[in-house]
Write an enzyme that holds these catalytic residues in place. Structure first.
Site, PDB file in Angstrom:
ATOM      1  N   SER A  91     -59.735 -96.790  -1.827  1.00  0.00           N
ATOM      2  CA  SER A  91     -60.733 -97.227  -2.799  1.00  0.00           C
ATOM      3  C   SER A  91     -61.917 -96.277  -2.761  1.00  0.00           C
ATOM      4  O   SER A  91     -62.156 -95.599  -1.768  1.00  0.00           O
ATOM      5  CB  SER A  91     -61.217 -98.634  -2.464  1.00  0.00           C
ATOM      6  OG  SER A  91     -60.146 -99.526  -2.529  1.00  0.00           O
ATOM      7  N   HIS A 143     -76.296 -88.628 -10.825  1.00  0.00           N
ATOM      8  CA  HIS A 143     -76.648 -88.068  -9.523  1.00  0.00           C
ATOM      9  C   HIS A 143     -77.045 -86.613  -9.704  1.00  0.00           C
ATOM     10  O   HIS A 143     -76.363 -85.869 -10.415  1.00  0.00           O
ATOM     11  CB  HIS A 143     -75.461 -88.176  -8.563  1.00  0.00           C
ATOM     12  CG  HIS A 143     -75.847 -87.965  -7.137  1.00  0.00           C
ATOM     13  ND1 HIS A 143     -76.224 -86.735  -6.639  1.00  0.00           N
ATOM     14  CD2 HIS A 143     -75.941 -88.836  -6.095  1.00  0.00           C
ATOM     15  CE1 HIS A 143     -76.512 -86.864  -5.354  1.00  0.00           C
ATOM     16  NE2 HIS A 143     -76.353 -88.130  -5.003  1.00  0.00           N
ATOM     17  N   ARG A 184     -80.250 -83.060   0.490  1.00  0.00           N
ATOM     18  CA  ARG A 184     -81.676 -82.964   0.230  1.00  0.00           C
ATOM     19  C   ARG A 184     -82.461 -83.767   1.260  1.00  0.00           C
ATOM     20  O   ARG A 184     -83.522 -83.346   1.703  1.00  0.00           O
ATOM     21  CB  ARG A 184     -81.999 -83.440  -1.196  1.00  0.00           C
ATOM     22  CG  ARG A 184     -81.657 -82.377  -2.243  1.00  0.00           C
ATOM     23  CD  ARG A 184     -81.736 -82.947  -3.655  1.00  0.00           C
ATOM     24  NE  ARG A 184     -80.750 -84.005  -3.835  1.00  0.00           N
ATOM     25  CZ  ARG A 184     -81.012 -85.202  -4.355  1.00  0.00           C
ATOM     26  NH1 ARG A 184     -82.221 -85.493  -4.766  1.00  0.00           N
ATOM     27  NH2 ARG A 184     -80.069 -86.093  -4.472  1.00  0.00           N
TER      28      ARG A 184
END
Ligand SMILES: Cc1cc2nc3c(=O)[nH]c(=O)nc-3n(C[C@H](O)[C@H](O)[C@H](O)COP(=O)(O)OP(=O)(O)OC[C@H]3O[C@@H](n4cnc5c(N)ncnc54)[C@H](O)[C@@H]3O)c2cc1C
Ligand code: HEM
Ligand code: HEM
Ligand code: SF4
Ligand code: F3S
Ligand code: FES
Lengths: 659, 244, 248
Positions: free
Chosen positions: A42, A257, A273
Site C-alpha cells: 500500500s 509537493h 529540506r
C-alpha cells in the site's frame, strides 16, 4: 455470486485500514481487510520523511507539546480544519507513536552528545542531553515550530506499514488481496458492505458486513504528475460518492509537493529540506529567502510550491526538453549524511535520474501529492449520511487538514484515525444499530447492477479508448486545476471533464481476455475517477478565495467572511453531469485558535466579524486561568477529551513535564 | 519453549561442513607430501616412510596408511551422504535448477553446480584411488607410484581427480567461509571479493603443484618402465651392496 | 545547463515478453515480441505501460509505487530478477526479455502472487514482535529507550520490501518449494536482533532450524547479489546459521 459475511469490512490495507482493523478485532469482532495489492505494498509504504508527534525528546523538539502541534496544524490548514479533530489528533499522536514503538517500529533515537547539523545553509554543532538518550528523536519539517517529525531513516512509512501489517497478521486478520470494492451495498441510509471484484479472476463477490470502513488512501492519479502510487485512483471515495447519499468533503483541497523529481514526479522527501537542503534556480541562486525571509525553504508546502511555480513563471526555471524545473541542492549535507539518512533519496536519484546527489543537483518541480478531501465523516469517523459506513486515513475527511496538510501529519493521522475509528466501529457493532439486517435480494440487486455495468463496458461497441480518456483527464487536471487556479481555466476544466464523462459512456475494449483484464479495469475506473475529478474542479471553481493549497489567482485572499465553510459534494443521480455542492459552516465562535495570519505566505485576508469577538473571549478565558496548567486552560477554551475513546484520554508523559 | 528441539538438521549441517573442512585440510596437506617428488626421489621416499611410521616405530608399517585411507573413506562417505541431500532430487528439480542457472549467469550459483558435478565425480574417482591405497599401502614410493602412474596408466585417473578435487575443495572452502563466516556486514562486499580471489588463487596453486608432480611421476615412470615393479632404494642405501 | 543525462540516438527496443493467462483455457505460454521507440529516461514501467496502452491492452503486470519502494514489480529481466520500475532501458541492450518471477504462483503474464507467498512466510515465521506486555501496553507513558545504533541496525534489516527477487534468484528455492528464502531468514534475524521481541533462540530454531529454513540454504548467494535493496543477506544468513547451530 459468492457472499462473504463478516462483522467488519475494511476497504484498504494501508496504515489507516489495518490499524482500524486491529482495533475492531481487539474488541472481538471479525474483520476482513480488502486491498488492491498486498497490504504491505500500500502506498503508506512510500512515506519517507516522518510522522508528527509532539514527543519533545531531542534538542530541536524541546518544549514541544500538543498545544504547539495543534497550533501548527490549524495554521497549516489555513483555518480550514475542524479544530476539535485537530485536538483529538495531536493528543493521540504521541500515543500512536509509542504504541508503534512497542510493536516494533525502529524509530531513530536520540544519541547523547554532540553532533553536526545543517540549518539555513550553515553547519552547526548541537549537543543532546543525557536524559534523552535512546528516546525517539525527530527532525525538522516544513510549517512546524518544533522538530516534530519522528522518523525511521527515510523509510518511515515502510517501517510503520510493515510493523502494522505484521501486527495484523499476528492478530490473524485476513487480508483479501487483489480485491477491489466496486460499489457499496446500501439501502435506506444504511451501508451493508460492498460488491467486490477479484482482480485475478475477474469474478464478482459480495462482502456483507455490519460495518464498512473506507481506508483507500488518496486519489492523486486524477492528475498527470503525481507523487502517488499508480493505484491511488480514489476508488474508495468514488464508491462512496456513487451511493448518491454519502458526501465528500473539501475535494478541491489538493496538495502539491515542492520536490517531485522532474519529470517523473517521484517524491524526494521534505526531509531533504528539513535536514538543510536548499532550492536553487537556473542561476543556482537560492531564491526562497527572497520570497519567504522567515521560513525560507521550510514554509508550508503550499507556499513553497507556489513560490517555485511563481519563480519558474518569472523566467528563472531551468530549461530542459521536458519543460522547466528547479534544483534541489543537498550536496551541502555531505556524503555521510546522504548515504545514511537520505539513502532512499540517493537511490531514487541514481535509478530514475542517473545522478549522484552527493555531487549533483536534483531537478525538481512541484507535483500533486495529497488529497485533503475525502469521504466526509464526523470526528469519530462515521459518515453522517450512511449509517454503518466509516472512513479513515487519506480517503477520509474528518477534517484535520483543512486546506493544507503539514508534512508528517498524514501518516500520523492514519494511525490515530485507525485507533479512533477502530473503536467507533467496535462500538457500532456492539450497539443495536450495528446488527446485521438486510435481505439477500438487496445484495443480489447490487451485484447484478455491477455485473451489468461491467458487461456494458465489455460488450459495448463504443469507440473510446479508456487509456486515452484517462490521459486526457489527467492532463486537464494538471494543466487547469493545478497549483495556480483561475476562474476561466476552471470553467474550461469543468467543461472538458463533462465532455470526457460523456465520452466515457462510450468506451470500447480491444481485449476481452478472461481474468483480470487490465483494460476493463482502466475503463470502469476512469468513469469513476472522472466524477472525482469533477468534484475537485467544480469545487475549485465555486470557491472564490485562496485558502491553503487552494489558490485562486483571481481571488488571492483568504476570505473568512464568505468561505469559512467546508465544501460537501454528493452525486445523487448517476446520470448527473455535475456534483451537488453544499456547504457546512465552520463555527469561529467555537474555535480554540481563531483565524489569523499563518506566519508565512500572504498576510492579508478578509476577516470574519466573529474572529475579533472570539479572540477576545479566548484571551479572556486564557487570562483568567494564567495560573492553571495548560491542560486546564485548553479545556476551558475547547474541550475535546470527551470525544475520544476513554482509553485515549489521559495526558501524555514527556521529558521534563509533569503530567 | 518445548525443550525438545530436533537438533538433527543443525548437526547434519555442521557435520557436512566439518567433514568437508577436514577433507580439504587433508587434501591440501596430502598435496604437499605427495609432491615431495619434486624435491627428488629421496624426499618422497622419506615422506613415505614417515607416514608408514618408521620414525616412530623404527620400521615401516604400511598398514598405518591403510588405516588413514579407511578413515578418509569414512569421512568422504559421511560427507557425500550429507551432501547428497542437496543434489537435485528429481528430474523436475534438476530441470528447474538448470534453467535457473542458465538464465541467471550468476557465478556463485554456477560454482555450486560445479561442486555438485565434481562431488559426483569424486565419489568414483576418490573411491578408486583410496581403494588402491587401502589395498596396497606398501605400494607407495618413488618407483612404485611412478610405475603405477605410467605403466599402470593411473595418470588418467589422477589428472581427473586432481582437477575435480581442487575445484571442489577450493570452492568448498569459499562456501564454508560465506556459509559460517562472521563477516561484518559493513565490509562484507569487500571481504567476499577477497575470499573469491583467494579461492581462485588456491585452486590455481594446487593445480600447478599437482600437475608438476604428476608430470614428474610420469617422467620417472616412463624412464623406469623397463624395470617396472622394482622398488626404489634411497641414495644412502644404494651404496650398500646386497640390499635389494 | 541540462544535467539530466540524455541518450542521443533513439533506439527501437525489441521487448520479448513471456505471455500466459492461466485463466484462459486456450492460453499456452509463449514469447511475444513488442517493438517500441526508446525515450529518454525510459524505465521498464514506462515501456510496459506504453505497450499496454498502445499495443496490447491485455498485457498483465504489476506496478504500484513505480519508485522502487513497494516491491510489486519484480520480474525476470534478461534472465535475472529485478525491479522493473527502476530499471532504465538505457542500461539494457536493444533486445529485452521479460518473464514473470518463478517460484511464485502465476496470475498472468508478468504478474505473480508474491503477496500470498509473503503472507504465508510471515505467518510461518511469525514475523512480528512477540512480547508479553503488548496486551497491557501503557501508551501514555514514555517509550522505552533503545540504543540509537541498535535502532539503525534493525532498520537496516527491515528495509526488505518483500519483492521476491531473492527467492527467484535462489536455486534452493527453485528446487524446494517449502524453502523460506533469504527474505524469510533475514526477517528472522531482524526480530532476533530486536530486544522488544522476547523469543529465545530455541523458539527461532523451531521456526527455521531445518532444511526448509536456514539449514536448507546452500549459500548460492544469488539472493545477496540480486536484492534490489542491497540487504546484507549473506552475513545475516551466516549469522543465523551460527546462532541456530549453537542452539540447544
Ligand atoms: C511519496 C509520498 C511520500 C509521503 N511521505 C509522507 C511523510 O513523510 N509523512 C506523512 O505523514 N505522510 C506522507 N505521505 C502521505 C501518506 O503516506 C499517505 O497519506 C498515507 O500513507 C495514506 O495512508 P492510507 O492508509 O490512508 O492509504 P494507503 O496507504 O494509500 O492505502 C490504501 C489502501 O486501499 C486499498 N484500496 C484502494 N482502493 C481500493 C478498492 N477500491 N478496493 C479495495 N482496496 C482498495 C489499497 O490497496 C491500499 O491497501 C506521503 C505520500 C506520498 C505519495
Ligand atoms: C565423494 C565425494 C563427494 C561428494 C559427492 C561431494 C559433494 C558435495 C556437495 C554436493 C557439496 C555442496 C553441499 C552444499 O552446498 O550444501 C559439497 C560441499 C563441500 N565439499 Fe564435497 N563432496 C565430495 C567429496 C569432497 C571432498 C573429497 C572434499 C575435500 C577435498 C570435499 C569438500 C567439500 C567442502 C569443503 C564443501 C563445503 C561444505 C559445505 O557447504 O558445508 N568434498 N560436497
Ligand atoms: C590415506 C589416503 C591417501 C593416501 C595415502 C594417498 C596417497 C597418494 C599417493 C602416494 C599419491 C601419488 C600417486 C600414487 O602413488 O598413486 C597420490 C596421488 C594423488 N592423490 Fe592421494 N592419497 C590418499 C587420499 C587421497 C584422497 C582422499 C584424494 C582426493 C579425493 C586424493 C587425491 C590424489 C590426487 C589428485 C593425486 C594425484 C596428484 C598429482 O596429480 O600430483 N588422495 N595420493
Ligand atoms: S531480501 Fe531483498 S530481494 Fe529479498 S524480498 Fe527483501 S528486498 Fe526483495
Ligand atoms: S540464494 Fe539461496 S541458497 Fe542461500 S545464500 Fe541465498 S538463500
Ligand atoms: S512498482 Fe513499487 S517497486 Fe516497482
Amino acid at each position: 455470486m459468492q457472499i462473504i459475511y463478516t462483522d467488519v469490512l475494511v476497504i484498504g490495507g494501508g496504515l489507516a485500514g489495518q490499524r482500524a482493523a486491529i482495533g475492531a478485532k481487539r474488541r472481538g469482532h471479525d474483520v476482513i481487510v480488502l486491498s488492491l495489492v498486498p497490504a504491505k505494498r500500500s502506498h503508506s509504504a512510500a512515506a519517507q520523511g516522518g510522522m508528527q508527534a509532539s514527543l519533545g525528546n531531542c534538542l530541536g523538539a524541546a518544549g514541544d507539546n500538543e498545544d504547539i502541534h495543534f497550533a501548527d496544524t490549524v495554521r497549516g490548514s489555513d483555518w480550514g480544519a475542524d479544530q476539535e479533530v485537530v485536538r483529538m489528533f495531536t493528543h493521540t499522536a504521541p500515543k500512536a507513536i509509542r504504541e508503534l514503538a512497542a510493536w516494533g517500529v525502529p524509530w531513530n533515537r536520540v544519541a547523547r552528545g554532540e553532533r553536526e547539523i545543517t540549518v539555513d545553509g550553515q553547519r552547526k554543532t548541537i549537543s543532546e542531553p543525557d536524559a534523552a538518550h535512546g528516546l525517539i528523536t525527530s527532525r525538522n519539517f516544513g510549517g512546524t515550530q518544533k522538530w516534530r517529525a519522528c522518523y525511521v531513516s527515510d523509510g518511515t512509512g515502510h517501517a510503520m506499514l510493515y510493523t502494522m501489517s505484521n501486527q495484523a497478521i499476528a492478530a490473524n486478520i485476513p487480508v483479501h488481496e487483489r480485491m477491489e470494492a466496486l460499489a457499496l451495498i446500501h439501502a435506506d441510509g444504511r451501508c451493508h458492505g460492498a460488491i467486490v471484484r477479484n482482480l485475478m479472476t475477474g469474478e464478482l463477490l459480495a462482502y456483507v458486513a455490519r460495518a464498512t470502513c473506507i481506508a483507500t488512501g488518496g486519489f492523486g492519479r486524477i492528475y498527470r504528475v503525481s507523487t502517488n502510487a499508480i493505484i491511488n485512483e480514489g476508488m474508495g471515495a468514488a464508491i462512496a460518492l456513487e451511493t448518491g447519499v454519502a458526501t465528500l468533503g473539501n475535494m478541491e483541497a489538493i496538495q502539491f509537493h515542492p520536490t517531485g523529481i522532474f519529470p517523473a514526479g517521484i517524491l524526494v522527501t521534505e526531509g531533504c529540506r528539513g535536514d538543510g537542503g536548499l532550492l536553487l534556480d537556473c542561476n543556482e541562486h537560492r531564491f526562497m529567502p527572497d520570497y519567504e525571509p522567515e521560513k525560507k525553504e521550510l514554509a508550508s508546502r503550499d507556499v513553497v510550491s507556489r513560490r517555485m511555480e511563481e519563480h519558474i513563471g518569472a523566467g528563472h526555471g531551468v530549461k530542459s526538453r521536458f519543460g522547466e524545473h528547479l534544483w534541489l541542492d543537498i550536496r551541502l549535507l555531505g556524503a555521510d549524511h546522504i548515504n545514511n539518512n537520505l539513502r532512499e533519496v540517493k537511490e531514487i536519484c541514481q535509478y530514475f535520474l542517473g545522478i549522484d546527489p552527493v555531487r549533483e543537483l536534483i531537478p525538481v518541480r512541484p507535483a500533486q501529492h495529497y488529497s485533503m478531501g475525502g469521504v466526509r465523516t464526523n470526528h469519530r469517523g462515521e459518515s453522517p449520511q450512511l449509517q454503518g459506513l466509516f472512513a479513515a486515513g487519506e480517503a477520509a475527511c474528518w477534517d484535520m487538514h483543512g486546506f493544507n496538510r503539514l508534512g508528517g501529519n498524514s501518516v500520523a493521522e492514519t494511525v490515530v484515525a485507525g485507533m479512533i475509528v477502530g473503536d467507533t466501529i467496535a462500538d457500532f457493532c456492539d450497539s443495536t444499530a450495528g446488527a446485521l439486517q438486510l435481505s439477500s435480494a438487496l445484495v443480489q440487486e447490487f451485484g447484478e447492477r455491477e455485473r451489468r455495468r461491467l458487461a456494458e463496458i465489455a460488450n459495448g461497441k463504443g469507440r473510446e479508448s479508456a487509456f486515452e480518456l484517462a490521459r486526457l483527464m489527467q492532463e486537464t487536471m494538471t494543466a487547469q486545476v493545478g497549483i495556480f487556479r483561475e476562474g476561466e481555466r476552471l470553467e474550461q476544466a469543468v467543461a472538458s471533464l463533462q465532455e470526457l464523462q460523456l465520452r466515457s459512456r462510450n468506451i470500447g475494449l480491444r481485449s476481452s481476455a478472461p481474468g483480470a483484464n487490465p483494460e476493463l479495469v482502466t475503463a470502469y475506473r476512469v468513469q469513476r475517477m472522472l466524477k472525482l475529478a469533477q468534484c475537485v474542479a467544480y469545487g475549485a471553481l465555486q470557491r472564490t478565495e485562496s485558502r491553503g493549497a487552494h489558490y485562486r489567482a483571481d481571488h488571492p485572499r483568504r476570505d473568512d467572511l464568505n468561505w469559512m465553510r467546508r465544501t460537501l459534494a454528493s452525486w445523487p443521480s448517476a446520470d448527473a453531469r455535475l456534483p451537488v455542492l453544499t456547504y457546512e459552516p465552520l463555527d469561529i465562535m467555537k474555535m480554540e485558535l481563531p483565524p489569523g495570519w499563518r506566519g508565512y505566505g500572504a498576510r492579508d485576508y478578509i476577516e470574519h466579524p466573529d474572529t475579533g469577538v472570539r479572540q477576545q473571549q479566548v484571551d479572556a478565558i486564557g487570562g483568567g486561568l494564567d495560573r492553571a496548567d495548560r491542560h486546564t486552560r485548553q479545556e476551558a477554551l475547547m474541550p475535546f477529551r470527551h470525544l475520544l475513546p476513554e482509553h485515549l484520554r489521559n495526558n501524555n508523559e514527556r521529558l521534563g513535564e509533569e503530567s | 519453549m518445548t525443550g525438545k528441539l530436533d537438533r538433527g538438521p543443525a548437526r547434519a549441517d555442521i557435520l557436512q561442513s566439518l567433514s568437508g573442512l577436514l577433507l580439504v585440510l587433508f587434501i591440501w596437506g596430502h598435496m604437499f607430501f605427495e609432491s615431495s617428488i619434486l624435491l627428488g626421489k629421496d624426499a618422497m621416499y622419506r615422506v613415505t616412510r614417515m607416514f608408514e611410521g618408521e620414525p616412530l616405530f623404527g620400521k615401516p608399517y604400511p598398514l598405518l596408511v591403510s588405516g588413514v585411507a579407511a578413515i578418509i573413506f569414512v569421512l568422504i562417505a559421511v560427507h557425500a551422504v550429507l551432501a547428497l541431500r542437496k543434489f537435485p532430487g528429481s528430474h523436475r528439480q534438476y530441470r528447474e535448477f538448470n534453467a535457473h542457472m542458465g538464465a541467471m549467469r550468476h557465478p556463485d550459483t554456477t560454482l555450486w553446480y560445479v561442486q555438485v558435478l565434481t562431488g559426483f565425480a569424486l565419489f568414483f574417482l576418490a573411491s578408486a584411488h583410496l581403494l588402491v591405497v587401502f589395498l596396497q599401502p606398501d605400494n607407495i614410493g618413488p618407483y612404485a607410484s611412478s610405475d603405477r602412474i605410467w605403466s599402470g596408466r593411473f595418470w588418467i585417473l589422477y589428472a581427473l581427480l586432481l582437477v575435480c578435487v581442487h575445484l571442489h575443495a577450493g570452492i568448498g572452502i569459499y562456501r564454508l567461509a560465506m556459509k559460517w563466516g562472521p563477516i561484518p556486514a559493513a565490509g562484507s562486499k569487500v571481504a567476499r571479493r577477497r575470499l573469491k580471489l583467494a579461492m581462485w588463487g588456491i585452486i590455481a596453486f594446487f593445480l600447478c603443484l599437482g600437475t608438476a608432480s604428476l608430470a614428474t611421476y610420469m617422467y620417472i615412470g616412463r624412464d623406469h618402465a623397463p624395470h617396472a615393479g622394482e622398488r626404489y632404494l634411497p641414495a644412502h642405501q644404494q651404496a650398500l651392496p646386497g640390499n635389494t | 545547463m541540462n544535467r539530466i543525462p540524455l541518450r542521443q540516438a533513439a533506439r527501437t527496443l525489441r521487448i520479448q515478453i513471456l505471455r500466459h493467462n492461466p485463466r484462459d483455457p486456450d492460453s499456452q505460454p509463449r514469447l511475444q515480441t513488442f517493438e517500441i521507440e526508446e525515450a529518454d529516461a525510459m524505465t521498464l514501467f514506462i515501456a510496459l505501460t506504453e505497450i499496454r496502452e498502445r499495443q496490447d491492452p491485455s498485457l498483465q503486470f504489476d506496478f504500484v509505487c513505480r519508485a522502487g519502494i513497494c516491491g510489486s514489480c519484480g520480474m525476470i529481466i534478461n534472465g535475472r530478477p529485478g525491479l522493473a520500475c527502476r530499471t532504465l532501458t538505457r542500461d539494457l541492450p536493444e533486445q529485452i526479455t521479460l518473464a514473470p518471477l518463478p517460484a511464485f504462483e502465476l496470475i498472468g503474464d508478468l504478474s505473480v502472487n508474491t503477496g500470498k507467498w509473503m503472507r504465508g512466510m510471515s505467518e510461518r515465521l511469525e514475523t512480528w514482535v512477540h512480547s508479553q506486555n503488548l496486551e497491557s501496553l501503557d501508551i501514555d507513558a514514555m517509550e522505552a529507550a533503545m540504543e540509537p545504533e541498535l535502532a539503525e541496525q534493525i532498520y537496516e534489516l527491515e528495509r526488505c520490501i518483500e519483492c521476491g527477487c531473492c527467492v527467484a534468484a535462489c536455486g534452493t528455492a527453485r528446487m524446494r518449494e517449502d524453502f523460506v528464502g533469504a527474505v524469510g531468514l533475514n526477517q528472522v534475524t531482524r526480530f532476533r536482533l530486536d530486544p522488544r521481541d522476547e523469543r529465545s533462540d530455541a523458539a527461532f530454531y523451531e521456526l527455521v532450524g531445518d532444511e526448509s529454513g536456514v539449514f536448507g540454504c546452500m549459500t548460492l548467494l544469488g539472493c545477496e547479489d540480486m536484492c534490489p535493496k542491497d540487504l546484507p543477506l549473506a552475513t545475516q544468513i551466516a549469522f543465523l546459521r551460527r546462532r541456530m547451530a549453537a542452539t540447544t
